[in-house]
Design a protein around this motif. Structure first.
Motif, PDB file in Angstrom:
ATOM      1  N   GLY A  20      25.795  50.023  10.418  1.00 31.22           N
ATOM      2  CA  GLY A  20      26.776  49.154  11.059  1.00 31.22           C
ATOM      3  C   GLY A  20      27.292  49.743  12.362  1.00 31.22           C
ATOM      4  N   ARG A  21      27.582  51.033  12.358  1.00 39.06           N
ATOM      5  CA  ARG A  21      28.041  51.693  13.590  1.00 39.06           C
ATOM      6  C   ARG A  21      26.953  51.677  14.656  1.00 39.06           C
ATOM      7  NH1 ARG A  21      30.668  57.578  13.252  1.00 39.06           N
ATOM      8  NH2 ARG A  21      32.507  56.280  12.877  1.00 39.06           N
ATOM      9  N   ALA A  22      25.739  52.048  14.271  1.00 38.90           N
ATOM     10  CA  ALA A  22      24.646  52.114  15.241  1.00 38.90           C
ATOM     11  C   ALA A  22      24.352  50.747  15.846  1.00 38.90           C
ATOM     12  CB  ALA A  22      23.397  52.693  14.576  1.00 38.90           C
ATOM     13  N   VAL A  23      24.381  49.706  15.029  1.00 42.26           N
ATOM     14  CA  VAL A  23      24.139  48.353  15.535  1.00 42.26           C
ATOM     15  C   VAL A  23      25.255  47.927  16.483  1.00 42.26           C
ATOM     16  CG1 VAL A  23      23.983  45.921  14.885  1.00 42.26           C
ATOM     17  CG2 VAL A  23      22.763  47.629  13.560  1.00 42.26           C
ATOM     18  N   SER A  24      26.481  48.262  16.154  1.00 39.29           N
ATOM     19  CA  SER A  24      27.608  47.911  17.018  1.00 39.29           C
ATOM     20  C   SER A  24      27.434  48.506  18.412  1.00 39.29           C
ATOM     21  CB  SER A  24      28.918  48.403  16.396  1.00 39.29           C
ATOM     22  OG  SER A  24      29.156  47.801  15.150  1.00 39.29           O
ATOM     23  N   VAL A  25      27.058  49.778  18.466  1.00 38.71           N
ATOM     24  CA  VAL A  25      26.857  50.441  19.756  1.00 38.71           C
ATOM     25  C   VAL A  25      25.711  49.782  20.516  1.00 38.71           C
ATOM     26  CG1 VAL A  25      26.238  52.606  20.890  1.00 38.71           C
ATOM     27  CG2 VAL A  25      27.812  52.629  18.939  1.00 38.71           C
ATOM     28  N   GLU A  26      24.641  49.444  19.811  1.00 38.23           N
ATOM     29  CA  GLU A  26      23.480  48.835  20.468  1.00 38.23           C
ATOM     30  C   GLU A  26      23.816  47.445  21.006  1.00 38.23           C
ATOM     31  OE1 GLU A  26      19.670  48.730  22.007  1.00 38.23           O
ATOM     32  OE2 GLU A  26      20.790  50.406  21.149  1.00 38.23           O
ATOM     33  N   LEU A  27      24.524  46.642  20.223  1.00 37.39           N
ATOM     34  CA  LEU A  27      24.908  45.310  20.693  1.00 37.39           C
ATOM     35  C   LEU A  27      25.835  45.406  21.893  1.00 37.39           C
ATOM     36  CD1 LEU A  27      25.506  43.448  17.304  1.00 37.39           C
ATOM     37  CD2 LEU A  27      23.545  43.218  18.841  1.00 37.39           C
ATOM     38  N   ALA A  28      26.752  46.376  21.856  1.00 37.79           N
ATOM     39  CA  ALA A  28      27.651  46.570  22.999  1.00 37.79           C
ATOM     40  C   ALA A  28      26.880  46.968  24.241  1.00 37.79           C
ATOM     41  CB  ALA A  28      28.704  47.619  22.646  1.00 37.79           C
ATOM     42  N   ARG A  29      25.875  47.812  24.078  1.00 37.90           N
ATOM     43  CA  ARG A  29      25.052  48.208  25.223  1.00 37.90           C
ATOM     44  C   ARG A  29      24.337  47.010  25.838  1.00 37.90           C
ATOM     45  NH1 ARG A  29      22.722  53.419  22.226  1.00 37.90           N
ATOM     46  NH2 ARG A  29      24.094  55.019  23.086  1.00 37.90           N
ATOM     47  N   LEU A  30      24.035  46.028  24.994  1.00 34.97           N
ATOM     48  CA  LEU A  30      23.357  44.820  25.469  1.00 34.97           C
ATOM     49  C   LEU A  30      24.335  43.803  26.035  1.00 34.97           C
ATOM     50  CD1 LEU A  30      20.749  44.425  22.582  1.00 34.97           C
ATOM     51  CD2 LEU A  30      20.290  45.135  24.941  1.00 34.97           C
ATOM     52  N   GLY A  31      25.616  44.126  26.010  1.00 34.97           N
ATOM     53  CA  GLY A  31      26.595  43.283  26.669  1.00 34.97           C
ATOM     54  C   GLY A  31      27.555  42.554  25.774  1.00 34.97           C
ATOM     55  N   ALA A  32      27.382  42.617  24.455  1.00 30.83           N
ATOM     56  CA  ALA A  32      28.261  41.882  23.546  1.00 30.83           C
ATOM     57  C   ALA A  32      29.619  42.566  23.425  1.00 30.83           C
ATOM     58  CB  ALA A  32      27.619  41.764  22.163  1.00 30.83           C
ATOM     59  N   ASP A  48      34.496  52.702  18.007  1.00 31.87           N
ATOM     60  CA  ASP A  48      35.001  52.202  19.282  1.00 31.87           C
ATOM     61  C   ASP A  48      34.904  53.271  20.363  1.00 31.87           C
ATOM     62  OD1 ASP A  48      36.376  50.283  20.982  1.00 31.87           O
ATOM     63  OD2 ASP A  48      38.145  51.541  20.759  1.00 31.87           O
ATOM     64  N   ASP A  49      35.176  54.517  20.014  1.00 31.41           N
ATOM     65  CA  ASP A  49      35.045  55.611  20.989  1.00 31.41           C
ATOM     66  C   ASP A  49      33.603  55.707  21.494  1.00 31.41           C
ATOM     67  OD1 ASP A  49      37.710  56.268  20.740  1.00 31.41           O
ATOM     68  OD2 ASP A  49      37.363  57.922  19.337  1.00 31.41           O
ATOM     69  N   LEU A  50      32.637  55.554  20.584  1.00 32.60           N
ATOM     70  CA  LEU A  50      31.227  55.614  20.977  1.00 32.60           C
ATOM     71  C   LEU A  50      30.873  54.450  21.889  1.00 32.60           C
ATOM     72  CD1 LEU A  50      29.587  56.593  17.559  1.00 32.60           C
ATOM     73  CD2 LEU A  50      29.861  58.061  19.576  1.00 32.60           C
ATOM     74  N   ILE A  51      31.391  53.271  21.566  1.00 33.65           N
ATOM     75  CA  ILE A  51      31.115  52.095  22.396  1.00 33.65           C
ATOM     76  C   ILE A  51      31.714  52.268  23.789  1.00 33.65           C
ATOM     77  CG2 ILE A  51      31.715  49.654  22.684  1.00 33.65           C
ATOM     78  CD1 ILE A  51      31.307  49.330  19.664  1.00 33.65           C
ATOM     79  N   GLN A  52      32.945  52.778  23.850  1.00 33.31           N
ATOM     80  CA  GLN A  52      33.571  52.974  25.157  1.00 33.31           C
ATOM     81  C   GLN A  52      32.839  54.031  25.967  1.00 33.31           C
ATOM     82  OE1 GLN A  52      37.787  52.715  25.745  1.00 33.31           O
ATOM     83  NE2 GLN A  52      38.152  52.309  23.576  1.00 33.31           N
ATOM     84  N   ALA A  53      32.351  55.077  25.291  1.00 33.58           N
ATOM     85  CA  ALA A  53      31.597  56.113  25.998  1.00 33.58           C
ATOM     86  C   ALA A  53      30.279  55.563  26.536  1.00 33.58           C
ATOM     87  CB  ALA A  53      31.331  57.293  25.060  1.00 33.58           C
ATOM     88  N   ALA A  54      29.664  54.632  25.792  1.00 36.25           N
ATOM     89  CA  ALA A  54      28.360  54.087  26.193  1.00 36.25           C
ATOM     90  C   ALA A  54      28.466  52.973  27.211  1.00 36.25           C
ATOM     91  CB  ALA A  54      27.613  53.592  24.955  1.00 36.25           C
ATOM     92  N   THR A  55      29.577  52.209  27.156  1.00 32.99           N
ATOM     93  CA  THR A  55      29.649  50.995  27.967  1.00 32.99           C
ATOM     94  C   THR A  55      30.869  50.917  28.867  1.00 32.99           C
ATOM     95  OG1 THR A  55      30.912  49.684  26.350  1.00 32.99           O
ATOM     96  CG2 THR A  55      28.523  49.773  26.069  1.00 32.99           C
ATOM     97  N   GLY A  56      31.885  51.722  28.583  1.00 35.29           N
ATOM     98  CA  GLY A  56      33.132  51.609  29.321  1.00 35.29           C
ATOM     99  C   GLY A  56      34.006  50.474  28.860  1.00 35.29           C
ATOM    100  N   GLN A  57      33.582  49.760  27.824  1.00 38.66           N
ATOM    101  CA  GLN A  57      34.306  48.604  27.311  1.00 38.66           C
ATOM    102  C   GLN A  57      34.829  48.885  25.901  1.00 38.66           C
ATOM    103  OE1 GLN A  57      34.801  45.904  29.338  1.00 38.66           O
ATOM    104  NE2 GLN A  57      33.686  47.118  30.869  1.00 38.66           N
ATOM    105  N   ALA A  58      36.001  48.354  25.611  1.00 34.49           N
ATOM    106  CA  ALA A  58      36.571  48.496  24.276  1.00 34.49           C
ATOM    107  C   ALA A  58      36.067  47.389  23.366  1.00 34.49           C
ATOM    108  CB  ALA A  58      38.094  48.451  24.347  1.00 34.49           C
ATOM    109  N   SER A  59      36.150  47.629  22.079  1.00 33.12           N
ATOM    110  CA  SER A  59      35.819  46.620  21.075  1.00 33.12           C
ATOM    111  C   SER A  59      37.114  46.157  20.405  1.00 33.12           C
ATOM    112  CB  SER A  59      34.839  47.187  20.043  1.00 33.12           C
ATOM    113  OG  SER A  59      35.319  48.411  19.517  1.00 33.12           O
ATOM    114  N   THR A  60      36.986  45.195  19.512  1.00 29.47           N
ATOM    115  CA  THR A  60      38.128  44.712  18.738  1.00 29.47           C
ATOM    116  C   THR A  60      37.997  45.228  17.319  1.00 29.47           C
ATOM    117  OG1 THR A  60      38.362  42.712  20.077  1.00 29.47           O
ATOM    118  CG2 THR A  60      39.333  42.667  17.872  1.00 29.47           C
ATOM    119  N   LEU A  61      39.031  45.873  16.797  1.00 28.74           N
ATOM    120  CA  LEU A  61      38.985  46.475  15.474  1.00 28.74           C
ATOM    121  C   LEU A  61      39.673  45.568  14.469  1.00 28.74           C
ATOM    122  CD1 LEU A  61      39.786  50.205  16.345  1.00 28.74           C
ATOM    123  CD2 LEU A  61      37.662  48.901  16.617  1.00 28.74           C
ATOM    124  N   LEU A  62      39.004  45.344  13.359  1.00 25.10           N
ATOM    125  CA  LEU A  62      39.524  44.454  12.322  1.00 25.10           C
ATOM    126  C   LEU A  62      39.370  45.138  10.968  1.00 25.10           C
ATOM    127  CD1 LEU A  62      40.680  41.609  11.780  1.00 25.10           C
ATOM    128  CD2 LEU A  62      38.324  40.791  11.559  1.00 25.10           C
TER     129      LEU A  62
END
Length: 237
Positions: A20-32, A48-62
């Motif tokens: 789940g974590r790995a897919v989240s990072v990959e989808l974020a890298r693709l722009g989602a 979220d830290d990994l996503i921000q490091a990879a993309t500069g964008q934050a995610s939404t945590l639920l």
């Protein structure tokens, strides 16, 4: 250059670790923009830290428990209110329950497996279907396990609950087949070095196993607007 998932919203369950974590990072890298769910707020923050490091964008945590029916039922309305859309659902969360003879399984373990592995996917389908059907290219990917189709000793709880999920998902896929834009897929990653695998096989040498990152790209491909895979069970290869 535009990213293939730019301006889309992705919901990922089990996003605090593993696939789940790995897919989240990959989808974020693709722009989602990823909406991350799991029980552990701390694990979600790490993702979220990994996503921000990879993309500069934050995610939404639920943060939520997939055994909490009301919490799952609120996901669709919450996404509609906040984003007005949902383009992708990747259901990666699962529970092992217990590896035990069927005759020795406790009611607690049985109910837990059915709640997380069977009832939660049904509720996710029900709460997200209106948004996914309205999306220009809705995609839903549910991770499964070979024990759903090949029963073996001691894996009955996981196998039975995943078999129920597979039936529900493929039934839904058949029901929306004429829709034209929504694609629904089962994905079996095979043996991957995850926490669930370590719980099941604590003495196993995991150094030679696939890592979550090894399968994330294949799952992400199923989420792309160009993917036409539907009503199928696919694997890493």
């Amino acid at each position: 250059m535009a990213l293939p998932l730019e301006h889309t919203i992705a919901l990922v369950t089990g996003a605090s670790r593993g696939i789940g974590r790995a897919v989240s990072v990959e989808l974020a890298r693709l722009g989602a923009h990823c909406v991350l769910t799991a029980r552990s707020p701390g694990g979600l923050e790490e993702t979220d830290d990994l996503i921000q490091a990879a993309t500069g964008q934050a995610s939404t945590l639920l943060p939520l428990d997939l055994a909490d029916n009301a919490a799952i039922d609120s996901i669709g309305p919450s996404l509609a209110s906040r984003f007005g859309r949902l383009d992708m659902l990747v259901h990666a969360a699962a529970t092992l329950g217990a590896l035990t003879p069927v005759a020795h399984a406790t009611e607690c373990h049985f109910e837990q497996c059915m709640a997380v592995n069977a009832a939660a996917p049904w509720r996710l389908i029900r709460t997200t279907a209106p948004l996914l059907l309205a999306a220009p290219a809705g995609r839903a990917v549910f991770l499964t396990d070979a024990h759903a189709r090949a029963p073996v000793a001691y894996w009955g709880l996981l196998g039975a609950s995943k078999a129920a999920m597979e039936n529900l998902v493929l039934s839904w896929a058949d029901e929306v087949a004429s829709h034209g834009r929504l694609r629904v897929t089962l994905f079996d990653p095979g043996v991957v070095a995850t926490r669930l695998r370590a719980q099941a096989m604590p003495a196993e040498d995991a150094s030679g196993l696939q890592r979550p990152e090894d399968v994330a790209d294949r799952i992400a491909l199923l989420c792309l607007p160009a993917s036409d895979t539907h009503g199928a069970l696919v694997g890493r290869d």
